[in-house]
Scaffold this motif. Sequence first.
Motif, PDB file in Angstrom:
ATOM      1  N   ILE A  62       0.864  -1.181   0.000  1.00  0.00           N
ATOM      2  CA  ILE A  62       0.000   0.000   0.000  1.00  0.00           C
ATOM      3  C   ILE A  62       0.901   1.232   0.000  1.00  0.00           C
ATOM      4  CG2 ILE A  62      -1.684   1.348   1.308  1.00  0.00           C
ATOM      5  CD1 ILE A  62      -2.793  -1.270   2.360  1.00  0.00           C
ATOM      6  N   ARG A  63       0.666   2.093  -0.972  1.00  0.00           N
ATOM      7  CA  ARG A  63       1.451   3.323  -1.120  1.00  0.00           C
ATOM      8  C   ARG A  63       0.504   4.521  -1.193  1.00  0.00           C
ATOM      9  NH1 ARG A  63       6.064   1.405   0.360  1.00  0.00           N
ATOM     10  NH2 ARG A  63       7.190   0.144  -1.141  1.00  0.00           N
ATOM     11  N   PRO A  64       0.986   5.699  -0.824  1.00  0.00           N
ATOM     12  CA  PRO A  64       0.155   6.897  -0.988  1.00  0.00           C
ATOM     13  C   PRO A  64      -0.156   7.122  -2.466  1.00  0.00           C
ATOM     14  CG  PRO A  64       2.107   7.384   0.323  1.00  0.00           C
ATOM     15  CD  PRO A  64       2.281   6.002  -0.232  1.00  0.00           C
ATOM     16  N   TYR A  65      -1.384   7.523  -2.750  1.00  0.00           N
ATOM     17  CA  TYR A  65      -1.764   7.892  -4.115  1.00  0.00           C
ATOM     18  C   TYR A  65      -1.529   9.379  -4.258  1.00  0.00           C
ATOM     19  CZ  TYR A  65      -4.400   8.332  -8.424  1.00  0.00           C
ATOM     20  OH  TYR A  65      -4.752   8.588  -9.725  1.00  0.00           O
ATOM     21  N   LEU A  66      -0.693   9.746  -5.198  1.00  0.00           N
ATOM     22  CA  LEU A  66      -0.356  11.149  -5.412  1.00  0.00           C
ATOM     23  C   LEU A  66      -0.985  11.606  -6.722  1.00  0.00           C
ATOM     24  CD1 LEU A  66       3.422  10.816  -4.470  1.00  0.00           C
ATOM     25  CD2 LEU A  66       1.543  11.572  -2.994  1.00  0.00           C
ATOM     26  N   PRO A  67      -2.141  12.272  -6.672  1.00  0.00           N
ATOM     27  CA  PRO A  67      -2.833  12.663  -7.900  1.00  0.00           C
ATOM     28  C   PRO A  67      -1.964  13.465  -8.856  1.00  0.00           C
ATOM     29  CG  PRO A  67      -4.248  13.031  -6.012  1.00  0.00           C
ATOM     30  CD  PRO A  67      -2.885  12.641  -5.483  1.00  0.00           C
ATOM     31  N   GLY A  68      -1.099  14.314  -8.319  1.00  0.00           N
ATOM     32  CA  GLY A  68      -0.234  15.118  -9.180  1.00  0.00           C
ATOM     33  C   GLY A  68       0.738  14.286  -9.985  1.00  0.00           C
ATOM     34  N   ASP A  69       1.109  13.140  -9.481  1.00  0.00           N
ATOM     35  CA  ASP A  69       2.043  12.266 -10.180  1.00  0.00           C
ATOM     36  C   ASP A  69       1.332  11.259 -11.079  1.00  0.00           C
ATOM     37  OD1 ASP A  69       4.138  13.493  -8.888  1.00  0.00           O
ATOM     38  OD2 ASP A  69       4.300  11.964  -7.325  1.00  0.00           O
ATOM     39  N   LEU A  70       0.109  10.879 -10.730  1.00  0.00           N
ATOM     40  CA  LEU A  70      -0.542   9.773 -11.412  1.00  0.00           C
ATOM     41  C   LEU A  70      -1.776  10.149 -12.220  1.00  0.00           C
ATOM     42  CD1 LEU A  70      -0.238   7.215  -8.493  1.00  0.00           C
ATOM     43  CD2 LEU A  70       1.219   7.390 -10.504  1.00  0.00           C
ATOM     44  N   LEU A  71      -2.411  11.261 -11.929  1.00  0.00           N
ATOM     45  CA  LEU A  71      -3.604  11.677 -12.651  1.00  0.00           C
ATOM     46  C   LEU A  71      -3.189  12.580 -13.804  1.00  0.00           C
ATOM     47  CD1 LEU A  71      -6.713  11.624 -12.653  1.00  0.00           C
ATOM     48  CD2 LEU A  71      -6.646  13.650 -11.209  1.00  0.00           C
ATOM     49  N   ARG A  72      -3.567  12.195 -15.009  1.00  0.00           N
ATOM     50  CA  ARG A  72      -3.202  12.966 -16.194  1.00  0.00           C
ATOM     51  C   ARG A  72      -4.454  13.531 -16.839  1.00  0.00           C
ATOM     52  NH1 ARG A  72       1.196  12.946 -14.242  1.00  0.00           N
ATOM     53  NH2 ARG A  72       2.866  11.542 -14.778  1.00  0.00           N
ATOM     54  N   ALA A  73      -4.415  14.808 -17.168  1.00  0.00           N
ATOM     55  CA  ALA A  73      -5.534  15.464 -17.827  1.00  0.00           C
ATOM     56  C   ALA A  73      -5.028  16.196 -19.057  1.00  0.00           C
ATOM     57  CB  ALA A  73      -6.213  16.442 -16.878  1.00  0.00           C
ATOM     58  N   GLN A  74      -5.833  16.183 -20.090  1.00  0.00           N
ATOM     59  CA  GLN A  74      -5.498  16.867 -21.336  1.00  0.00           C
ATOM     60  C   GLN A  74      -6.600  17.881 -21.623  1.00  0.00           C
ATOM     61  OE1 GLN A  74      -5.293  14.214 -24.654  1.00  0.00           O
ATOM     62  NE2 GLN A  74      -4.577  15.770 -26.065  1.00  0.00           N
ATOM     63  N   CYS A  75      -6.222  19.090 -21.979  1.00  0.00           N
ATOM     64  CA  CYS A  75      -7.204  20.140 -22.269  1.00  0.00           C
ATOM     65  C   CYS A  75      -8.009  19.794 -23.515  1.00  0.00           C
ATOM     66  CB  CYS A  75      -6.517  21.478 -22.502  1.00  0.00           C
ATOM     67  SG  CYS A  75      -5.765  22.153 -21.018  1.00  0.00           S
ATOM     68  N   VAL A  76      -9.301  20.066 -23.450  1.00  0.00           N
ATOM     69  CA  VAL A  76     -10.192  19.962 -24.597  1.00  0.00           C
ATOM     70  C   VAL A  76     -10.793  21.355 -24.778  1.00  0.00           C
ATOM     71  CG1 VAL A  76     -12.266  18.874 -25.535  1.00  0.00           C
ATOM     72  CG2 VAL A  76     -10.716  17.543 -24.102  1.00  0.00           C
ATOM     73  N   THR A  77     -10.448  22.019 -25.869  1.00  0.00           N
ATOM     74  CA  THR A  77     -10.942  23.379 -26.085  1.00  0.00           C
ATOM     75  C   THR A  77     -12.442  23.349 -26.368  1.00  0.00           C
ATOM     76  OG1 THR A  77     -10.568  23.357 -28.469  1.00  0.00           O
ATOM     77  CG2 THR A  77      -8.710  24.064 -27.078  1.00  0.00           C
ATOM     78  N   ASP A  78     -13.065  24.519 -26.273  1.00  0.00           N
ATOM     79  CA  ASP A  78     -14.497  24.620 -26.569  1.00  0.00           C
ATOM     80  C   ASP A  78     -14.782  24.200 -28.011  1.00  0.00           C
ATOM     81  OD1 ASP A  78     -14.985  25.487 -23.982  1.00  0.00           O
ATOM     82  OD2 ASP A  78     -14.940  27.618 -24.532  1.00  0.00           O
ATOM     83  N   ASP A  79     -13.884  24.552 -28.937  1.00  0.00           N
ATOM     84  CA  ASP A  79     -14.068  24.159 -30.337  1.00  0.00           C
ATOM     85  C   ASP A  79     -13.985  22.644 -30.505  1.00  0.00           C
ATOM     86  OD1 ASP A  79     -14.386  26.792 -31.140  1.00  0.00           O
ATOM     87  OD2 ASP A  79     -12.297  27.027 -31.783  1.00  0.00           O
ATOM     88  N   GLU A  80     -13.016  22.015 -29.856  1.00  0.00           N
ATOM     89  CA  GLU A  80     -12.892  20.555 -29.928  1.00  0.00           C
ATOM     90  C   GLU A  80     -14.114  19.875 -29.326  1.00  0.00           C
ATOM     91  OE1 GLU A  80      -8.195  19.525 -29.546  1.00  0.00           O
ATOM     92  OE2 GLU A  80      -9.117  20.567 -27.845  1.00  0.00           O
ATOM     93  N   TYR A  81     -14.578  20.385 -28.181  1.00  0.00           N
ATOM     94  CA  TYR A  81     -15.750  19.813 -27.528  1.00  0.00           C
ATOM     95  C   TYR A  81     -16.985  19.974 -28.405  1.00  0.00           C
ATOM     96  CZ  TYR A  81     -19.227  18.658 -24.037  1.00  0.00           C
ATOM     97  OH  TYR A  81     -20.278  18.085 -23.371  1.00  0.00           O
ATOM     98  N   GLY A  82     -17.127  21.139 -29.010  1.00  0.00           N
ATOM     99  CA  GLY A  82     -18.252  21.376 -29.913  1.00  0.00           C
ATOM    100  C   GLY A  82     -18.227  20.436 -31.103  1.00  0.00           C
ATOM    101  N   ALA A  83     -17.041  20.220 -31.677  1.00  0.00           N
ATOM    102  CA  ALA A  83     -16.904  19.300 -32.808  1.00  0.00           C
ATOM    103  C   ALA A  83     -17.259  17.874 -32.387  1.00  0.00           C
ATOM    104  CB  ALA A  83     -15.493  19.363 -33.372  1.00  0.00           C
ATOM    105  N   LEU A  84     -16.780  17.442 -31.226  1.00  0.00           N
ATOM    106  CA  LEU A  84     -17.120  16.100 -30.730  1.00  0.00           C
ATOM    107  C   LEU A  84     -18.622  15.957 -30.509  1.00  0.00           C
ATOM    108  CD1 LEU A  84     -14.252  15.506 -28.129  1.00  0.00           C
ATOM    109  CD2 LEU A  84     -14.677  14.162 -30.190  1.00  0.00           C
ATOM    110  N   SER A  85     -19.238  16.992 -29.961  1.00  0.00           N
ATOM    111  CA  SER A  85     -20.685  16.969 -29.715  1.00  0.00           C
ATOM    112  C   SER A  85     -21.455  16.882 -31.030  1.00  0.00           C
ATOM    113  CB  SER A  85     -21.120  18.214 -28.945  1.00  0.00           C
ATOM    114  OG  SER A  85     -20.539  18.232 -27.658  1.00  0.00           O
ATOM    115  N   LEU A  86     -21.030  17.637 -32.035  1.00  0.00           N
ATOM    116  CA  LEU A  86     -21.703  17.614 -33.336  1.00  0.00           C
ATOM    117  C   LEU A  86     -21.571  16.248 -33.999  1.00  0.00           C
ATOM    118  CD1 LEU A  86     -23.215  18.956 -35.660  1.00  0.00           C
ATOM    119  CD2 LEU A  86     -20.988  19.765 -36.518  1.00  0.00           C
TER     120      LEU A  86
END
Length: 88
Positions: free
Chosen positions: A52-76
């Motif tokens: 059992i080890r500490p979970y460090l979100p800053g080291d293990l959680l990865r997020a990628q930006c999705v711009t409003d234009d990209e989100y709109g295109a995906l929605s369409l």
Amino acid sequence: MKFKVEISGTNVILSYEQLDLLAQALSGSERVEEKWVGDRSGPNKSNYVRLIRPYLPGDLLRAQCVTDDEYGALSLVTKLEDEKNGAS
């Protein structure tokens, strides 16, 4: 702006607020890690031990930006595909 986060192999779209809540929820949590310990003999011949080890979100959680234009295109594209296939 939204963020794409991979959770268990699935890409999830989150708002900034949702991403912040997720990071807060994971802060201070623990994770199970398997560590190679080499060849073993005896009744339990596993070459790994679970720790059992500490979970460090800053080291293990990865997020990628999705711009409003990209989100709109995906929605369409999603809407058009659903209409084509008769989904509601």
